[in-house]
Design a protein around this motif. Structure first.
Motif, PDB file in Angstrom:
ATOM      1  N   HIS A   1       4.402  62.164  16.531  1.00  0.00           N
ATOM      2  CA  HIS A   1       5.813  62.112  16.913  1.00  0.00           C
ATOM      3  C   HIS A   1       6.418  63.499  16.743  1.00  0.00           C
ATOM      4  CE1 HIS A   1       9.939  60.954  17.430  1.00  0.00           C
ATOM      5  NE2 HIS A   1      10.250  61.255  16.197  1.00  0.00           N
TER       6      HIS A   1
ATOM      7  N   SER B   1      18.597  56.969  26.282  1.00  0.00           N
ATOM      8  CA  SER B   1      17.341  56.375  26.744  1.00  0.00           C
ATOM      9  C   SER B   1      17.498  55.827  28.152  1.00  0.00           C
ATOM     10  CB  SER B   1      16.903  55.265  25.785  1.00  0.00           C
ATOM     11  OG  SER B   1      17.928  54.296  25.633  1.00  0.00           O
TER      12      SER B   1
ATOM     13  N   TYR C   1      11.564  54.445  27.985  1.00  0.00           N
ATOM     14  CA  TYR C   1      12.223  54.124  26.726  1.00  0.00           C
ATOM     15  C   TYR C   1      12.647  52.658  26.689  1.00  0.00           C
ATOM     16  CZ  TYR C   1      12.809  59.106  25.544  1.00  0.00           C
ATOM     17  OH  TYR C   1      12.603  60.423  25.217  1.00  0.00           O
TER      18      TYR C   1
ATOM     19  N   ASP D   1      12.893  57.440  20.496  1.00  0.00           N
ATOM     20  CA  ASP D   1      11.822  58.417  20.701  1.00  0.00           C
ATOM     21  C   ASP D   1      10.569  58.050  19.909  1.00  0.00           C
ATOM     22  OD1 ASP D   1      13.143  58.871  18.319  1.00  0.00           O
ATOM     23  OD2 ASP D   1      13.350  61.043  18.596  1.00  0.00           O
TER      24      ASP D   1
ATOM     25  N   ASP E   1       6.896  56.830  21.280  1.00  0.00           N
ATOM     26  CA  ASP E   1       5.669  57.536  20.923  1.00  0.00           C
ATOM     27  C   ASP E   1       4.602  56.584  20.397  1.00  0.00           C
ATOM     28  OD1 ASP E   1       6.607  59.959  21.750  1.00  0.00           O
ATOM     29  OD2 ASP E   1       7.197  60.662  19.763  1.00  0.00           O
TER      30      ASP E   1
ATOM     31  N   HIS F   1      10.221  66.025  18.257  1.00  0.00           N
ATOM     32  CA  HIS F   1      11.439  66.036  19.047  1.00  0.00           C
ATOM     33  C   HIS F   1      11.073  66.067  20.530  1.00  0.00           C
ATOM     34  CE1 HIS F   1      15.669  66.697  19.907  1.00  0.00           C
ATOM     35  NE2 HIS F   1      15.303  67.607  20.788  1.00  0.00           N
ATOM     36  N   HIS F   2      11.509  65.078  21.275  1.00  0.00           N
ATOM     37  CA  HIS F   2      11.087  64.913  22.660  1.00  0.00           C
ATOM     38  C   HIS F   2      11.557  66.055  23.542  1.00  0.00           C
ATOM     39  CE1 HIS F   2      10.030  60.351  22.742  1.00  0.00           C
ATOM     40  NE2 HIS F   2       9.258  61.062  21.946  1.00  0.00           N
TER      41      HIS F   2
ATOM     42  N   ARG G   1      13.218  66.393  28.922  1.00  0.00           N
ATOM     43  CA  ARG G   1      14.444  65.876  28.314  1.00  0.00           C
ATOM     44  C   ARG G   1      15.208  67.020  27.663  1.00  0.00           C
ATOM     45  NH1 ARG G   1      15.303  60.821  24.027  1.00  0.00           N
ATOM     46  NH2 ARG G   1      17.322  61.522  23.241  1.00  0.00           N
TER      47      ARG G   1
END
Length: 364
Positions: free
Chosen positions: A187, A99, A204, A213, A217, A189-190, A118
């Protein structure tokens, strides 16, 4: 309760490079800052960099490796690549956390690129990864584009863990784990953010080592941001290779989820409530010599997980997938233990009290 996240102080942007100044207005909309947080990733970092840069649709990209102090040669590898390729840059991430690495890069070297991507070192990426995400964001108007994950194992234990994580047994129906059509979610997976939206949400929370994450969100959607789960891109993920490493990972996940719940006082979803019962059930089994019915919940859970794993092994024709049941049990119990450990130590009564009133958001 965790302290509120402090808004990031974003430094003045770097000026666009000459290549960007010569690009058309349409091309300028495709420029991205790609950040790869690392810590001792010498075995994979060159491959990840090459794959991310294998992208025909990127315009004037900058790939930043935010390294947390690797001692295995990662920094030397990246430094050598950066000397040959001006698109790659190495920066030191003193906080070590992923982060913090994303925040640092966004705040200092983002320039006027509109997108932040990312990339995690322990994943496999398709060709044209970043540009495909940008295309999805431009098409949908999303503030963030998230991707589905297909977990892939090599060793027998990894194959068992992967089989569990790719199904309801281990993922509980999480949208980015089970795939499906593209859709709006709360939400995932970033993968990509609008850099402006990332900054506006404060980046973050660097006090989170896990679940940063999902916590981000929550803040993003509360301020009006929208998250699109794309079906155009899917990444490969490699699970932990030993039972101990899997336990440690999911114990940390459980603690992180509890931190998010306490910080925002939000309820859990059904797929998260069910694993919460596992640690109490295991405790009951330990006390069953005093009263045998206490063992029934744990025995039912264990039998269900083992049976599910056996069914998966038959369907997939892989004996290693028999380990999906034990792997799922490790994941469930570790997550539940981590959640209860943090909740009981940091104000669980306040959280339960807040939940008596209806909440507008749930933790993903």
């Amino acid at each position: 309760m965790s302290a509120p996240v402090e808004p990031l102080s974003f430094a003045p942007r770097e000026r666009a490079t000459s290549a960007a100044l010569e690009a058309s207005a349409a091309d300028l909309r495709k420029r991205a800052l790609i950040v790869i947080p690392t810590l001792n990733e010498a075995a994979v970092i060159a491959k990840v960099l090459a794959r991310v840069l294998d992208d025909d649709g990127l315009v004037d990209p900058l790939v930043v490796v935010a390294d947390g102090g690797s001692r295995d040669g990662t920094r030397a590898i990246v430094g050598e690549i950066a000397r040959r390729d001006p698109r790659v840059r190495l920066v030191h991430n003193p906080s070590r956390l992923q982060s913090a690495g994303l925040n640092l890069a966004a705040a200092t070297v983002g320039g006027d690129r509109p997108w932040l991507v990312r990339v995690d070192a322990h994943a496999d990426y398709p060709k044209n990864y970043a540009s495909s995400l940008i295309a999805e964001a431009l098409r949908t108007g999303a503030s963030s584009v998230v991707v589905s994950m297909l977990t892939v194992g090599v060793t027998p234990f990894q194959r068992g863990a992967a089989a569990a994580q790719n199904t309801l047994l281990g993922a509980g129906g999480s949208p980015h784990r089970v795939g499906g059509a593209g859709r709006w979610v709360d939400h995932g997976h970033h993968a990509l953010f609008s850099l402006a939206a990332f900054e506006a949400a404060g980046g973050y929370d660097e006090t989170f080592s896990h679940n940063e994450d999902a916590e981000f969100d929550l803040r993003l959607t509360r301020q009006g941001g929208r998250i699109w789960l794309t079906d155009k891109v899917r990444i490969g993920y490699h699970p932990r290779g030993t039972p101990a490493a899997l336990w440690k990972q999911y114990f940390s996940y459980g603690k992180g989820r509890a931190r998010t719940a306490l910080k925002h006082y939000v309820p859990l979803k059904l797929r998260q409530v069910l694993p919460l019962a596992v640690a109490p059930a295991a405790l009951g089994a330990l006390l069953s010599p005093l009263f045998w019915p206490l063992a029934v919940p744990a025995l039912a859970w264990a039998a269900g997980a083992v049976a599910f794993g056996a069914a998966l092994a038959l369907l997939q024709g892989d004996a290693a997938v028999l380990l999906a049941g034990p792997a799922a049990m490790i994941m469930h119990l570790a997550w539940s233990a981590g959640f209860w450990t943090h909740l009981l130590a940091h104000g669980g009564q306040r959280w339960m009290g807040k939940l008596r009133a209806p909440a507008r958001h749930a933790v993903s």
